[in-house]
Design a protein around this motif. Structure first.
Motif, short mmCIF file in Angstrom:
data_model
loop_
_atom_site.label_atom_id
_atom_site.label_comp_id
_atom_site.label_asym_id
_atom_site.label_seq_id
_atom_site.Cartn_x
_atom_site.Cartn_y
_atom_site.Cartn_z
N ARG A 139 0.83 -1.21 0.00
CA ARG A 139 0.00 0.00 0.00
C ARG A 139 0.87 1.26 0.00
N ARG A 140 1.95 1.25 0.74
CA ARG A 140 2.84 2.41 0.79
C ARG A 140 3.51 2.63 -0.56
N ARG A 198 2.26 1.79 -3.49
CA ARG A 198 1.25 2.32 -4.42
C ARG A 198 1.00 3.80 -4.17
N ARG A 199 1.00 4.20 -2.90
CA ARG A 199 0.82 5.63 -2.59
C ARG A 199 1.98 6.45 -3.14
N GLY A 200 3.20 5.88 -3.00
CA GLY A 200 4.36 6.59 -3.52
C GLY A 200 4.31 6.74 -5.02
N ASP A 201 3.87 5.69 -5.70
CA ASP A 201 3.75 5.76 -7.17
C ASP A 201 2.69 6.79 -7.58
N ALA A 202 1.58 6.81 -6.83
CA ALA A 202 0.51 7.76 -7.14
C ALA A 202 0.98 9.20 -6.93
N THR A 203 1.76 9.41 -5.85
CA THR A 203 2.28 10.75 -5.58
C THR A 203 3.25 11.20 -6.66
N THR A 217 1.34 12.12 -9.79
CA THR A 217 0.68 13.42 -9.65
C THR A 217 1.67 14.58 -9.80
#
Length: 245
Positions: free
Chosen positions: A228-229, A231-236, A239
């Protein structure tokens, strides 16, 4: 000049055997602690020796007798030991490719697929050294582990009450000593720490042997959190890249 060609990166047989003996002797002596712990858990000398002969994986053996010593149900204790032993199946998948043994040898070699033989085998640069390291480690460890198991069981019978001598703590101490060097990455340390927390948290409320099964949930939980961490990093990052455009 005549003679066999030298394989690039190959190790001398003496060096491979030396490493294998070092691991085999160092870990094999821990069988004494298992023999003492098993006798303290109420197992007979025959049962103790048969466990080392047929199971031959220290973590599972210590987990089994530890749960039995705490008054756990035999089936629950066996389930916990089996769960710990399943990692050897994954080792086997990797080693089967590296060793490339004949089919008739594989069932016998599978009995020696444990943490220590895998570590020594994977450290070798070529197939010949891998086979030698695996065989030397397995043979040394199997013989010494079973011999010291017998000596530990005999010693415990001679002593009588192992708890009175403080030997009931030998098993858990050795188990932790074997585990600690394997925790090299942050993920492994986080998994071990969470497993301890879960095990201790449920120890007062669940039957003996069950907390170790609950503690096993630490691995998928840590992997889920780590995924999950990421995926959040990739999303950030995605963006930020769009904003820069």
């Amino acid at each position: 000049m005549g003679g066999s060609p030298v394989v690039s990166g190959a190790r001398p047989d003496r060096a491979v055997v030396r490493d294998a003996l070092g691991v085999g002797v160092a870990v094999g002596l821990s069988g004494f602690a298992f023999g003492v712990t098993s006798a303290g858990a109420g197992l007979t000398l025959l049962q103790t020796c048969v466990l080392s002969l047929l199971v031959f994986t220290g973590a599972s053996q210590f987990a089994l007798v530890g749960a039995l010593a705490a008054g756990g149900n035999p089936f629950t204790a066996a389930a916990g030991a089996f769960f710990l032993g399943t990692r050897n199946a994954f080792y086997g998948l990797r080693l089967s490719q590296l060793l490339a043994l004949p089919r008739w040898v594989r069932p016998f070699a599978a009995h020696w697929v444990i943490d220590e033989t895998t570590a020594v085998a994977l450290a070798q640069p070529d197939q010949r050294s891998t086979r030698l390291g695996f065989t030397a480690t397995g043979l040394t460890l199997y013989l010494l582990w079973n011999l010291t198991t017998l000596l530990g069981g005999l010693g415990a019978e001679a002593i009588g009450d192992t708890a009175a001598w403080g030997l009931d703590a030998a098993g858990p101490a050795v188990f932790l000593a074997l585990l600690a060097p394997m925790l090299r990455t942050a993920t492994e340390r986080a998994t071990a720490g969470l497993a301890v927390v879960l095990g201790l948290a449920f120890l007062p409320v669940l039957p003996a042997g069950v907390p170790v099964l609950v503690a096993a949930l630490a691995a998928p939980l840590v992997l889920w959190f780590q995924g999950r961490r990421i995926r959040r990093g990739d999303a950030t990052s995605e963006t930020s890249a769009k904003r820069d455009v």
